[in-house]
Design a protein around this motif. Sequence first.
Motif, PDB file in Angstrom:
ATOM      1  N   ALA A 106      -6.380 -12.271  -5.751  1.00  0.00           N
ATOM      2  CA  ALA A 106      -5.375 -12.727  -6.720  1.00  0.00           C
ATOM      3  C   ALA A 106      -5.624 -12.119  -8.098  1.00  0.00           C
ATOM      4  CB  ALA A 106      -5.382 -14.248  -6.799  1.00  0.00           C
ATOM      5  N   VAL A 107      -6.889 -12.066  -8.520  1.00  0.00           N
ATOM      6  CA  VAL A 107      -7.226 -11.520  -9.843  1.00  0.00           C
ATOM      7  C   VAL A 107      -6.882 -10.038  -9.912  1.00  0.00           C
ATOM      8  CG1 VAL A 107      -9.131 -10.954 -11.399  1.00  0.00           C
ATOM      9  CG2 VAL A 107      -9.002 -13.223 -10.354  1.00  0.00           C
ATOM     10  N   THR A 133       5.314  -5.939  -5.726  1.00  0.00           N
ATOM     11  CA  THR A 133       3.988  -5.862  -6.338  1.00  0.00           C
ATOM     12  C   THR A 133       2.991  -6.647  -5.485  1.00  0.00           C
ATOM     13  OG1 THR A 133       4.084  -7.898  -7.673  1.00  0.00           O
ATOM     14  CG2 THR A 133       5.176  -5.920  -8.562  1.00  0.00           C
ATOM     15  N   PRO A 134       1.686  -6.463  -5.716  1.00  0.00           N
ATOM     16  CA  PRO A 134       0.681  -7.196  -4.933  1.00  0.00           C
ATOM     17  C   PRO A 134       0.542  -8.665  -5.329  1.00  0.00           C
ATOM     18  CG  PRO A 134      -0.236  -5.175  -5.893  1.00  0.00           C
ATOM     19  CD  PRO A 134       1.072  -5.433  -6.566  1.00  0.00           C
ATOM     20  N   ALA A 135       1.101  -9.067  -6.477  1.00  0.00           N
ATOM     21  CA  ALA A 135       0.849 -10.408  -7.004  1.00  0.00           C
ATOM     22  C   ALA A 135       1.217 -11.536  -6.038  1.00  0.00           C
ATOM     23  CB  ALA A 135       1.565 -10.584  -8.340  1.00  0.00           C
ATOM     24  N   PRO A 136       2.427 -11.558  -5.444  1.00  0.00           N
ATOM     25  CA  PRO A 136       2.747 -12.674  -4.542  1.00  0.00           C
ATOM     26  C   PRO A 136       1.776 -12.779  -3.367  1.00  0.00           C
ATOM     27  CG  PRO A 136       4.740 -11.490  -5.135  1.00  0.00           C
ATOM     28  CD  PRO A 136       3.589 -10.660  -5.623  1.00  0.00           C
ATOM     29  N   LEU A 137       1.413 -11.651  -2.766  1.00  0.00           N
ATOM     30  CA  LEU A 137       0.468 -11.691  -1.654  1.00  0.00           C
ATOM     31  C   LEU A 137      -0.885 -12.200  -2.127  1.00  0.00           C
ATOM     32  CD1 LEU A 137      -0.169 -11.116   1.300  1.00  0.00           C
ATOM     33  CD2 LEU A 137      -0.794  -8.778   0.648  1.00  0.00           C
ATOM     34  N   GLY A 138      -1.296 -11.803  -3.324  1.00  0.00           N
ATOM     35  CA  GLY A 138      -2.562 -12.274  -3.859  1.00  0.00           C
ATOM     36  C   GLY A 138      -2.603 -13.790  -3.972  1.00  0.00           C
ATOM     37  N   PHE A 176       0.820  -1.217   0.000  1.00  0.00           N
ATOM     38  CA  PHE A 176       0.000   0.000   0.000  1.00  0.00           C
ATOM     39  C   PHE A 176       0.853   1.265   0.000  1.00  0.00           C
ATOM     40  CE2 PHE A 176      -3.428  -2.844   1.467  1.00  0.00           C
ATOM     41  CZ  PHE A 176      -4.440  -2.409   0.619  1.00  0.00           C
ATOM     42  N   ILE A 177       1.965   1.242   0.736  1.00  0.00           N
ATOM     43  CA  ILE A 177       2.815   2.438   0.802  1.00  0.00           C
ATOM     44  C   ILE A 177       3.792   2.481  -0.368  1.00  0.00           C
ATOM     45  CG2 ILE A 177       4.562   3.636   2.181  1.00  0.00           C
ATOM     46  CD1 ILE A 177       3.221   2.444   4.685  1.00  0.00           C
ATOM     47  N   GLY A 178       4.459   1.349  -0.645  1.00  0.00           N
ATOM     48  CA  GLY A 178       5.480   1.336  -1.683  1.00  0.00           C
ATOM     49  C   GLY A 178       4.935   1.232  -3.091  1.00  0.00           C
ATOM     50  N   PHE A 179       3.942   0.348  -3.306  1.00  0.00           N
ATOM     51  CA  PHE A 179       3.432   0.114  -4.662  1.00  0.00           C
ATOM     52  C   PHE A 179       2.311   1.083  -5.025  1.00  0.00           C
ATOM     53  CE2 PHE A 179       0.700  -2.013  -7.779  1.00  0.00           C
ATOM     54  CZ  PHE A 179       1.625  -2.388  -8.733  1.00  0.00           C
ATOM     55  N   TYR A 180       1.328   1.223  -4.133  1.00  0.00           N
ATOM     56  CA  TYR A 180       0.191   2.091  -4.436  1.00  0.00           C
ATOM     57  C   TYR A 180       0.422   3.544  -4.030  1.00  0.00           C
ATOM     58  CZ  TYR A 180      -2.620  -2.034  -5.570  1.00  0.00           C
ATOM     59  OH  TYR A 180      -3.109  -3.176  -6.149  1.00  0.00           O
ATOM     60  N   GLY A 181       1.464   3.818  -3.258  1.00  0.00           N
ATOM     61  CA  GLY A 181       1.821   5.187  -2.937  1.00  0.00           C
ATOM     62  C   GLY A 181       1.006   5.840  -1.840  1.00  0.00           C
ATOM     63  N   LEU A 182       0.374   5.048  -0.979  1.00  0.00           N
ATOM     64  CA  LEU A 182      -0.358   5.620   0.143  1.00  0.00           C
ATOM     65  C   LEU A 182       0.620   6.136   1.201  1.00  0.00           C
ATOM     66  CD1 LEU A 182      -2.685   4.018  -1.239  1.00  0.00           C
ATOM     67  CD2 LEU A 182      -3.537   3.500   1.065  1.00  0.00           C
ATOM     68  N   GLY A 219      -4.559  -5.728 -11.952  1.00  0.00           N
ATOM     69  CA  GLY A 219      -4.615  -4.298 -11.653  1.00  0.00           C
ATOM     70  C   GLY A 219      -5.985  -3.699 -11.805  1.00  0.00           C
ATOM     71  N   ILE A 220      -7.016  -4.549 -12.000  1.00  0.00           N
ATOM     72  CA  ILE A 220      -8.384  -4.051 -12.170  1.00  0.00           C
ATOM     73  C   ILE A 220      -8.815  -3.277 -10.916  1.00  0.00           C
ATOM     74  CG2 ILE A 220     -10.805  -4.737 -12.403  1.00  0.00           C
ATOM     75  CD1 ILE A 220      -9.876  -7.148 -13.997  1.00  0.00           C
ATOM     76  N   GLY A 221      -9.276  -2.059 -11.132  1.00  0.00           N
ATOM     77  CA  GLY A 221      -9.774  -1.261 -10.020  1.00  0.00           C
ATOM     78  C   GLY A 221      -8.698  -0.544  -9.238  1.00  0.00           C
ATOM     79  N   GLY A 222      -7.440  -0.756  -9.583  1.00  0.00           N
ATOM     80  CA  GLY A 222      -6.361  -0.078  -8.884  1.00  0.00           C
ATOM     81  C   GLY A 222      -6.315  -0.442  -7.417  1.00  0.00           C
ATOM     82  N   VAL A 223      -5.998   0.535  -6.586  1.00  0.00           N
ATOM     83  CA  VAL A 223      -5.857   0.282  -5.166  1.00  0.00           C
ATOM     84  C   VAL A 223      -7.187  -0.126  -4.541  1.00  0.00           C
ATOM     85  CG1 VAL A 223      -6.200   2.718  -4.538  1.00  0.00           C
ATOM     86  CG2 VAL A 223      -4.983   1.190  -2.976  1.00  0.00           C
ATOM     87  N   LEU A 224      -8.301   0.446  -5.025  1.00  0.00           N
ATOM     88  CA  LEU A 224      -9.613   0.102  -4.481  1.00  0.00           C
ATOM     89  C   LEU A 224      -9.994  -1.333  -4.837  1.00  0.00           C
ATOM     90  CD1 LEU A 224     -11.921   1.331  -2.829  1.00  0.00           C
ATOM     91  CD2 LEU A 224     -13.032   1.952  -4.995  1.00  0.00           C
ATOM     92  N   GLY A 225      -9.660  -1.746  -6.052  1.00  0.00           N
ATOM     93  CA  GLY A 225      -9.951  -3.111  -6.462  1.00  0.00           C
ATOM     94  C   GLY A 225      -9.206  -4.140  -5.625  1.00  0.00           C
ATOM     95  N   PHE A 226      -8.016  -3.801  -5.176  1.00  0.00           N
ATOM     96  CA  PHE A 226      -7.239  -4.698  -4.308  1.00  0.00           C
ATOM     97  C   PHE A 226      -7.728  -4.605  -2.867  1.00  0.00           C
ATOM     98  CE2 PHE A 226      -3.418  -5.495  -1.655  1.00  0.00           C
ATOM     99  CZ  PHE A 226      -3.141  -6.788  -2.053  1.00  0.00           C
ATOM    100  N   TYR A 227      -8.063  -3.399  -2.443  1.00  0.00           N
ATOM    101  CA  TYR A 227      -8.425  -3.151  -1.046  1.00  0.00           C
ATOM    102  C   TYR A 227      -9.731  -3.835  -0.646  1.00  0.00           C
ATOM    103  CZ  TYR A 227     -10.625  -0.465   2.732  1.00  0.00           C
ATOM    104  OH  TYR A 227     -11.298  -0.099   3.863  1.00  0.00           O
ATOM    105  N   LEU A 228     -10.770  -3.735  -1.469  1.00  0.00           N
ATOM    106  CA  LEU A 228     -12.089  -4.210  -1.064  1.00  0.00           C
ATOM    107  C   LEU A 228     -12.127  -5.718  -0.783  1.00  0.00           C
ATOM    108  CD1 LEU A 228     -14.416  -2.035  -3.334  1.00  0.00           C
ATOM    109  CD2 LEU A 228     -13.994  -1.810  -0.880  1.00  0.00           C
ATOM    110  N   PRO A 229     -11.670  -6.577  -1.705  1.00  0.00           N
ATOM    111  CA  PRO A 229     -11.685  -8.000  -1.358  1.00  0.00           C
ATOM    112  C   PRO A 229     -10.717  -8.354  -0.232  1.00  0.00           C
ATOM    113  CG  PRO A 229     -10.577  -7.663  -3.465  1.00  0.00           C
ATOM    114  CD  PRO A 229     -11.216  -6.361  -3.090  1.00  0.00           C
ATOM    115  N   LEU A 230      -9.633  -7.580  -0.114  1.00  0.00           N
ATOM    116  CA  LEU A 230      -8.691  -7.818   0.977  1.00  0.00           C
ATOM    117  C   LEU A 230      -9.374  -7.595   2.328  1.00  0.00           C
ATOM    118  CD1 LEU A 230      -5.746  -8.414   1.824  1.00  0.00           C
ATOM    119  CD2 LEU A 230      -5.329  -5.955   1.727  1.00  0.00           C
ATOM    120  N   MET A 231     -10.153  -6.537   2.442  1.00  0.00           N
ATOM    121  CA  MET A 231     -10.872  -6.273   3.692  1.00  0.00           C
ATOM    122  C   MET A 231     -11.943  -7.327   3.940  1.00  0.00           C
ATOM    123  SD  MET A 231      -9.368  -3.785   5.140  1.00  0.00           S
ATOM    124  CE  MET A 231      -7.878  -4.480   4.404  1.00  0.00           C
TER     125      MET A 231
END
Length: 403
Positions: A304-305, A376-381, A247-253, A310-322
């Motif tokens: 993972a998808v 990148t988020p891929a390994p965590l996904g 979130f900080i390094g890749f997405y720049g939060l 990268g669909i949805g950017g940071v929000l697309g990753f954040y929502l299913p993660l939560m």
Amino acid sequence: MTVADKDTLPRPHAAVWHVMIVLAALMAFAGLSTDIYLPAMPEIADSFGVDHGAMEFTVTSFLIGLSLGQLVWGPISDKFGRMWPVVIGLGLFIIGTIGCALSSSVPEMVVWRVLQATGASASVVLSRAMIRDLYPGARGAQMMSLLIAVMTISPLIAPSIGAQVAGAFGWRAVFWVLGGIGIMALLGMLSLGETLAKPERNDSALGASFRAYAVLLCNRHVMAHALVVGLFYVGMFAYIAGTPAIFIGFYGLSPEAYGLVFGSGVVGIFILNLINGRIVARTGTTLLLRIGATATLAFGALIAVTAVSGIGGVLGFYLPLMGFVAMSGLIMPSALSGAMLGAGRNAGAIAALCGAIQYGGGIFGSALAGFFADGTPAPLGFILLAAGALTFAASLMLRTQRC
């Protein structure tokens, strides 16, 4: 609650709010002991003259001590009761915390963190067994959900407290504050008293009590619940270890924005814990576990998808993660209380085994997140997808059983 002689139950028949406060404080020790000093880790590293990454050993050593320590306290408490093992454990925790405050190197702090974790593990595991002592069946599942919901507040406030204390008084003050919290918990435990009635204690030799682990490892009912917890926690600790860089390094939060991200996950856990507590008596623990495990797999696949595409950017990753993280509110209380059903005189050992497998999964998950990290988020996904799939597979081993 079983009525027994006056020295085997909370004194004087403690009110529910009293029990809740003490047990919630005991359950919170694991998260509190880790989270409160996280903001001070860079300062500690600078003080010791080491790379900031070296401080990760103080986290790993704590998790190892927490996992293995539970295996010791469980059988001891089944034989001798809950109160004195918790009191002794809190004493070790306070000594270890003071040692951390006085440390002058990473290896020295690692040693004290192991002692600190070994003591804290008594509080963590035996608070779960104490819930079963006082509130069997569906009531126990409700209380477990409510306590875990209360406990989730500590990760929200602990880093802020640690940051404020370290900023005002230096990093050593953080451990002095933590030691003070340990003393208050010790006084709370003494005010609550014993929860395991003498007739319900395990009267076999202590060695036989430890050998009971071999029997429990072959117990499908217990192991199915423990595996659901452990495999889910592979994903949870991968999330904890891997998301700051993403979130900080890749997405720049900003670090402050990441704090809000982390906090929103805790809110989801809190809400689902409350829902769990309200419906578990009607549905039973097995159904809720299967719902949680199925949702975990679905959210893992979505993570993972979005991580790869990268669909949805940071929000697309954040929502299913939560969504994945929030499932802790269904899985944890249902699995822990479900494993206790029919525990008899081995409740402490069962709680310890579940706790050891839970934090063992956490150690493995955090290691996977570090080993496969590539920025990148891929390994965590993919790790969360695998954790979700394995959690779902373990849930299929569960036999339908109502509280």
